[in-house]
Every structure is written in C-alpha cells, then in structure tokens.
Design a protein around this motif. Structure first.
Motif, PDB file in Angstrom:
ATOM      1  N   SER A 104      37.396  46.472  53.088  1.00 42.09           N
ATOM      2  CA  SER A 104      38.906  47.068  53.227  1.00 42.09           C
ATOM      3  C   SER A 104      39.404  47.499  51.812  1.00 42.09           C
ATOM      4  O   SER A 104      40.239  48.456  52.026  1.00 42.09           O
ATOM      5  CB  SER A 104      39.753  45.824  53.643  1.00 42.09           C
ATOM      6  N   THR A 105      39.026  47.388  50.881  1.00 41.60           N
ATOM      7  CA  THR A 105      39.460  47.527  49.485  1.00 41.60           C
ATOM      8  C   THR A 105      38.555  48.053  48.613  1.00 41.60           C
ATOM      9  O   THR A 105      38.368  47.146  47.537  1.00 41.60           O
ATOM     10  CB  THR A 105      40.552  46.534  48.980  1.00 41.60           C
ATOM     11  N   ASP A 165      34.886  40.065  47.015  1.00 42.41           N
ATOM     12  CA  ASP A 165      36.081  41.221  47.427  1.00 42.41           C
ATOM     13  C   ASP A 165      37.084  41.304  46.245  1.00 42.41           C
ATOM     14  O   ASP A 165      38.236  40.849  46.450  1.00 42.41           O
ATOM     15  CB  ASP A 165      36.723  40.590  48.767  1.00 42.41           C
ATOM     16  N   GLU A 166      36.720  41.994  45.064  1.00 39.64           N
ATOM     17  CA  GLU A 166      37.622  42.072  43.968  1.00 39.64           C
ATOM     18  C   GLU A 166      37.402  43.415  43.283  1.00 39.64           C
ATOM     19  O   GLU A 166      37.594  43.401  42.107  1.00 39.64           O
ATOM     20  CB  GLU A 166      37.075  41.018  42.936  1.00 39.64           C
ATOM     21  N   ALA A 167      37.179  44.473  44.118  1.00 38.05           N
ATOM     22  CA  ALA A 167      36.942  45.753  43.143  1.00 38.05           C
ATOM     23  C   ALA A 167      38.316  46.155  42.543  1.00 38.05           C
ATOM     24  O   ALA A 167      38.319  46.801  41.475  1.00 38.05           O
ATOM     25  CB  ALA A 167      36.460  46.804  44.417  1.00 38.05           C
ATOM     26  N   ASP A 182      32.703  47.017  46.788  1.00 36.63           N
ATOM     27  CA  ASP A 182      32.553  45.461  46.943  1.00 36.63           C
ATOM     28  C   ASP A 182      32.249  45.095  48.128  1.00 36.63           C
ATOM     29  O   ASP A 182      31.980  45.611  49.050  1.00 36.63           O
ATOM     30  CB  ASP A 182      34.082  44.831  46.574  1.00 36.63           C
TER      31      ASP A 182
END
Lengths: 605, 109
Positions: A104-105, A165-167, A182
């Motif tokens: 998602s990100t 999930d930490e891009a 990520d």
C-alpha cells in the motif's frame, strides 16, 4: 376437520404446507414453513428436519403435530447435484527470480540496479559496485535509516527492499533518496550477491520498465536469448506498483499446462472430449450425445479424479456401491481462479484457467418409503408418498395468479435445475439438469479467491454497498444512502453485504465492482445456460417458441437478480416468464408442498 | 491569513513515549501530516474528541498515559473508533495508520 401436510424434501431446504380439507373436498391453506434439510436428500436423517418444519407450521395455527391426519411426502427424483473444480494451468517461479506486488505504501520512485546485499553484511560492501540493500523486520526503520546513512559515502546504495511495512518511514530519514519496496514477506529467500533490478512506480501509475521485456534487458544487460526467457516475468508484473527482478541463471516463471484428461460420455452416441477444449465445446458434445447413461473421466488425470470423487462422495452417503451410481448430466463452466504462485516471495497470485463442473448423479430409487415409515411410527399419523415431484411442483405453480395451462415451470434449486411442461390434457414432460445455486457459490468462491464457501453463499444472496464515511454508503447501483446513527467503524472503507440482519463485512480487499461482475457473471453462466438447456428438452418439438408461459419456482427463483436475467433472455422468444407466487402469497417457494396438499383433493374426488 | 498544513491532531496528557512514537510512525508511513499537542489534565475521551474536532481532516488521537484512542469528527464523545489500554507496539502502529487511512477512505488495518 382433516388437517393435511404436504412435505417437500429438497437438496437444501425442506418445505411444509398445511391445508384443511372440508367434507366437499375443498381445500383451505392454513400455514407453511421451511427449514434446512438435515442430511442428504432422500435419506433417513431427513426426518429430523421434517419434524422441525412440521412443528413450526403447526404452531403458527396453534395446533400440535398430533392433530395432523395425513402427511404427504414428495416422490423425490433420485437425482442429486454435486460440484467440483479443477485448475488447468499452474504458474511456478523457479529460483526466486521475481517479486511483484502492490504494497500500500512503497516509497521513492524510479528504477535501480545493483547486487543484493543483506543489511547484516553492509560492512562487506565495496566501493564501485551498486547495491540493493535488503533488510528483515528485525531491524527497525530507525536502525535501517541510520545504517544506510552511515554507509552512504562509502557505498553506492541504489535501492532498498524491506520486510516490514516501513518504506516511507525509512525514506523520510534517508539523506540520499532511493526507491524502496516494502512488505516482502519471504525476504529470507533473497539470494545474497545476485544482480537485481527494482522499480517503484510514480504515484497513480504502474511500473513500466520491469513489465517490459526490453526494459528488464536494459537494466540487467541481457542478450536476446535471455530476454526471451524473462518475457513471462514481464508479463506477470504488468499492473503492479512495485517489482523486483533478480538475475538468477536458472530463474524463470513458467506456466504449466496440467494434464487435464478426457471426459467419456456413454449414451446414445457415445463419445469423448478433452477438458482442455473448454466449457463451450464440452457442452456442445454433451447435448449431441442425447440421453446419457453415465459420464466418467480418464483415470489418473484431473478430470478422472474429479468424477470419481463425486461418485465416491455419493456412495459414502448412500451406502451404494460406486458402480450403481451414474452421472447423467454435467454442466461445465469456464472460470479463472487466483492461485498463489508457488515459489513467490511476497504472496503473489496468478489467475489460472479452471473448469467448474456440476454433475447430476443418478442413484437407485431413493428410500422415501423408509422415511415415511419412520415418520409414521414416530408421529402416529398416516404418511403417504404421493406423486412425482415435477407434477406436484407444476400443480403448485398453477396456484400463481395469472397462469393457465399449458404451462412450463423452471424449478431452480440448490443442486439441480428442473423443468417440466404440463399440456392442457395434464400430460407432464420433465427433465433434471445439473448445475444450480451451489455451482454459482463455487464459482464466486474460486473467482474471488475467498477462503470459505459460506461467504460466497452470502455474496450470492445479498446486494453490496461500500461504506464511504461513518455516515453514508454507496450502493452497488450507485445510489447513496445516509444514516443517522454512525456506522460501526469496523465497516469503514469496506465493502459490505446488506442483509436483513445488518451488514456483513467482506474481509478480502476486492473492489465492489469486481464482486458484482463476478457474481452476475456466475449466475448468468449457470442459470441462463441451464434454463435454455432444460426448457429446450421439455418443449414440444424441442422448440422454445412452443412455450408461452414459464413460472420460476424453487430457492434460486427467490434471488434478487436471477429472475430478471431470465426474463430479459426469454423476452426475445415472446415467452411470459416470471417469479412464481404460490397461492398468491408464498413467492416462488413451497410449490411442491402446495401441490401435494392440492393433489389430495383430486384423489378423494 | 493563517495557513496550516492539513494534519491529524494528537492531543496528549503525560503520554507514554514509546506508544506515542509508534502512533506517529504509523501516520508517517501512510504519508499524512500530524501535530502533537500536550493538553491540560483531561480525560482520554475528551482528548481524542477534541483532537478530532480541531483537526481540519477530522481525525484525531488522544493519548493519556498508556491509554490511546482514535476518534473521528461526527462521532459522539466517548464512542471512540478504536482504543487500547496499555497497547502493544503493533497496536499503536496500527491505530496511527488507521487515523490516516480514515482520511484516505481506506479500510482499517
């Protein structure tokens, strides 16, 4: 007063109708009820469900089961529907050669090329080589950012792959911006030291270099031969927001065509057809065979296993040897199933070709007499097996206002689609076709990749809405609905089913439009095809034009869109077609039970 | 004219630092701005409700000690969208992400 009960045991529901016969032979209908069939249709375990339904119906008119003087059971046709699904292709990634998914990100944008370097080995990197750094989730975003910033001067870091999930968090802390991917679950499978290319698409776009074979060739310096082998990789990355392609010597994405096997049809003109030919061809062959005695599959192949599984399942419930069970009709439907790619690193799926098959299984005569006996001894009431199901259904359907003979009925249940035509002289021609509600549920389940059948059944039954804020939602037909009380936050941003008892949340993140499309397509594939097939069989001279009225009855006729679909299709043939309304009040249900009570009047006269 | 960035408001009262950091990380990962403000002594419900109503985006978080709550404008005081007592790091991160996803009209994690 004489109270009479008509009981219809169906594949999925047991229906009851209670009537009162006066001395002149007139019938007054008093009440009705339905509950789920207990056990397989036509077996002794049905009695439990019958009693529940009877009790329900009698309590509605403040009477006990003992007050009944006669129970009339349907002579159920000895056919039972079953379904099976088989995938025809499978996709395999060898040597972990690619990752393509839609986190998602992701962060940053653009593409980068370098050798994979695990973050633990950062000190081993040398100046002059570009690196793609891979970090597991044991490193926090602060640690990753700090380590990368430290080495920014001594190493050429071109891109980053993260497990967590930490891009965006990492990117915000980097002095030198690079593309970051990520949510790569199986980061431990990434081989150290292998050349790799990564790409993150610009916001609102999808990747363009790695979804193009020449783009991969440019980034990873491939020759013409190697470019040819990466084509399936590029193809499977189309439409993704981020991707990683590794240059592993044996790495590849392969689409295997599974040995599907032949279907043998034993009938008037026995023949066989390969499952690969697709549903349309199979159905052509099925109709060309004429009356079918039995259908089987080539042993050792998928289709062979599929048919033997259906027969085995039936013989286990009925305690009948396999050889006495015959498949007398099939409905094949083409479908696509999202299947997890074997060897994938981030849980990627691929749409595989599959065929769904509903089969009509003919067993020996169902032991209805045994059910009648057990009911008789338990309730101390006269129990009679009366009349053929299709005739009773037609009798019941005739109570729909606005109908007259000759009449065609289409009984769409859970397991089978039955059709019957009654002529003005009262002659009945009928047929049983494989494929109905359960096949629709199975198609919905596989095409949407749902985890359970129950959810698919709910999706089949109820319309959808998307909760767009805590105070409004958009229905699947575009209409907006506002509510006073805020909607439970659990439903926020989700696609929900609008049931009578409130919302049901759909766990999978599938767009509403896609669910609607799959649902309608599944219903059309099964019911429209089957309605034509069934009516053509029973129509005088096998010509639909000779039918003027069709009444839709059975559980699936209650559906909120199937009757409309059929109405549209039949209007081309100038056929009056619509959902039945038994006794002007029951809707399309209860036709057989009503017919059973009505036929009693005919008998005493 | 006063120009302010549209941001999620986080009103705190003697906040647990580890929890607050994870909440902020959750919002940051989703790419939304946030503003922190230490408030006078007040209840968790008040903190969250005020934050949501003061935020231009209509999404606010209250943190009181190790109690956290997510609130959105339009909801009654006390009927928090999400709330935890003594939450894990994971829960804090998700609550932060959800406050941002609420604005983006995405489903909650």
């Amino acid at each position: 007063m004489t109270y009479i009960a008509g009981v219809d045991i169906g594949n999925s529901t047991t229906e009851v109708c209670i009537g009162e016969a006066d001395l002149n032979g007139g019938i007054h209908f008093l009440s009705s009820s339905s509950c789920s069939t207990t056990g397989t249709k036509g077996t002794l375990s049905n009695t439990h469900g019958i009693k529940t339904a009877l009790k329900q119906a009698m309590s509605k008119i403040d009477l006990d089961m003992e007050d009944l003087s006669l129970i009339r059971l349907n002579e159920a046709a000895p056919v039972i529907g079953d379904t099976a699904m088989e995938t025809l292709t499978e996709t395999i990634i060898t040597d972990s050669s690619m990752i393509g998914h839609n986190p998602s990100t992701p962060a940053g944008a653009g593409q980068a090329v370098g050798e994979i370097l695990l973050i633990d080995n950062l000190s081993r990197g040398v100046l002059g080589t570009a690196y793609i750094v891979a970090a597991s989730d044991s490193f926090s975003y602060e640690e990753v950012a700090a380590l990368l910033n430290q080495s920014a001067d001594s190493l050429d870091i071109a891109g980053v792959i993260l497990q967590a999930d930490e891009a965006v968090l990492v990117e915000n802390r980097l002095h030198k911006k690079v593309p970051i991917i990520d949510e790569v679950a199986r980061i431990d499978k990434l081989p150290d030291g292998v050349p790799a290319a990564i790409e993150v698409a610009l916001p609102g776009q999808t990747i363009r270099m790695l979804s193009n074979p020449y783009g991969i060739a440019t980034l990873l310096h491939l020759n013409a031969e190697e470019t040819r082998t990466v084509t399936p990789i590029a193809k499977s990355l189309i439409g993704k927001r981020s991707a990683v392609v590794l240059k592993t010597p044996g790495g590849n994405v392969r689409e295997n065509v599974l040995p599907a096997g032949e279907i043998y049809l034993d009938g008037e003109n026995s023949t066989s057809i390969n499952l690969d030919e697709g549903a349309e061809k199979i159905m052509q062959v099925v109709s060309a065979v004429g009356n079918i005695r039995d259908i089987s599959g080539q042993s050792g192949t998928n289709v062979g296993n599929m048919f033997s599984r259906i027969k085995k399942g039936m013989s286990e419930v009925d305690n009948i040897p396999d050889s006495d069970i015959h498949i007398t009709d099939i409905l094949a439907v083409d479908t696509l199933a999202p299947v997890l790619i074997s060897g994938a690193l981030a849980g990627e799926t691929c749409l595989e070709k599959a065929v769904g098959i509903a089969a009509m299984v003919k067993t020996q005569q169902l032991p209805m007499q045994k059910i009648a006996e057990s009911l008789r001894s338990e309730l101390h009431t006269d129990v009679k097996v009366a009349g053929v199901e299709a005739v009773m259904a037609s009798l019941g359907a005739l109570t729909t206002p606005g109908t007259r003979l000759p009449l065609a009925i289409l009984d769409m249940g859970g397991g089978s689609t039955d059709a019957a035509v009654i002529s003005e002289e009262g002659k009945v021609i009928m047929t049983h076709q494989a494929g109905a509600g359960e096949l629709v549920s199975m198609l919905i389940e596989t095409e949407l990749g749902l985890s359970d059948r129950h959810m698919a059944e709910q999706i089949k039954k109820y319309p959808l809405a998307k909760v767009e804020s805590l105070f409004h939602m958009r229905m699947e037909n575009g209409q907006m609905t506002f509510v006073d009380q805020s909607i439970d936050p659990r439903f926020y941003g989700r696609v929900v089913l609008l049931t009578d008892e409130g919302f049901i949340r759909i766990e999978e993140e599938i767009p509403m439009e896609k669910i609607v499309q799959v649902r309608q397509e599944a219903k059309r594939k099964v019911f429209v095809t089957n309605a034509f097939r069934a009516l053509q069989k029973v129509a005088p001279d096998h010509d639909l034009k000779n039918i003027s009225n069709v009444v839709l009855v059975g559980g699936s006729a209650e559906d909120f869109e199937i009757p409309e679909m059929l109405m549209e299709e039949f209007s081309n043939y100038r056929i009056v077609c619509g959902r039945g309304n038994i006794r002007g009040q029951e809707g399309p249900r209860n036709s057989v039970a009503t017919g059973l009570v009505l036929s009693y009047a005919g008998e005493i006269q | 004219m006063i120009i302010k960035k549209p941001s999620i408001f986080i009103y705190t009262n003697e906040a647990d630092h580890a929890a607050l950091k994870e909440i902020c990380a959750g919002i940051e990962e989703e790419g939304v701005f946030f503003e922190l403000q230490e408030m006078e002594k007040s209840s968790l419900e008040d903190l969250a409700w005020n934050a949501a109503n003061d935020s231009m985006l209509g999404s606010g978080i209250g943190v009181k000690g190790d109690h956290i709550a997510l609130q959105m404008r339009g909801l009654d005081k006390g009927s928090n969208v999400q709330g935890y007592q003594n939450p894990t790091r994971e829960q804090c991160r998700k609550l932060g992400a959800n406050s941002a996803r609420a604005i983006k009209k995405l489903s909650f994690k």
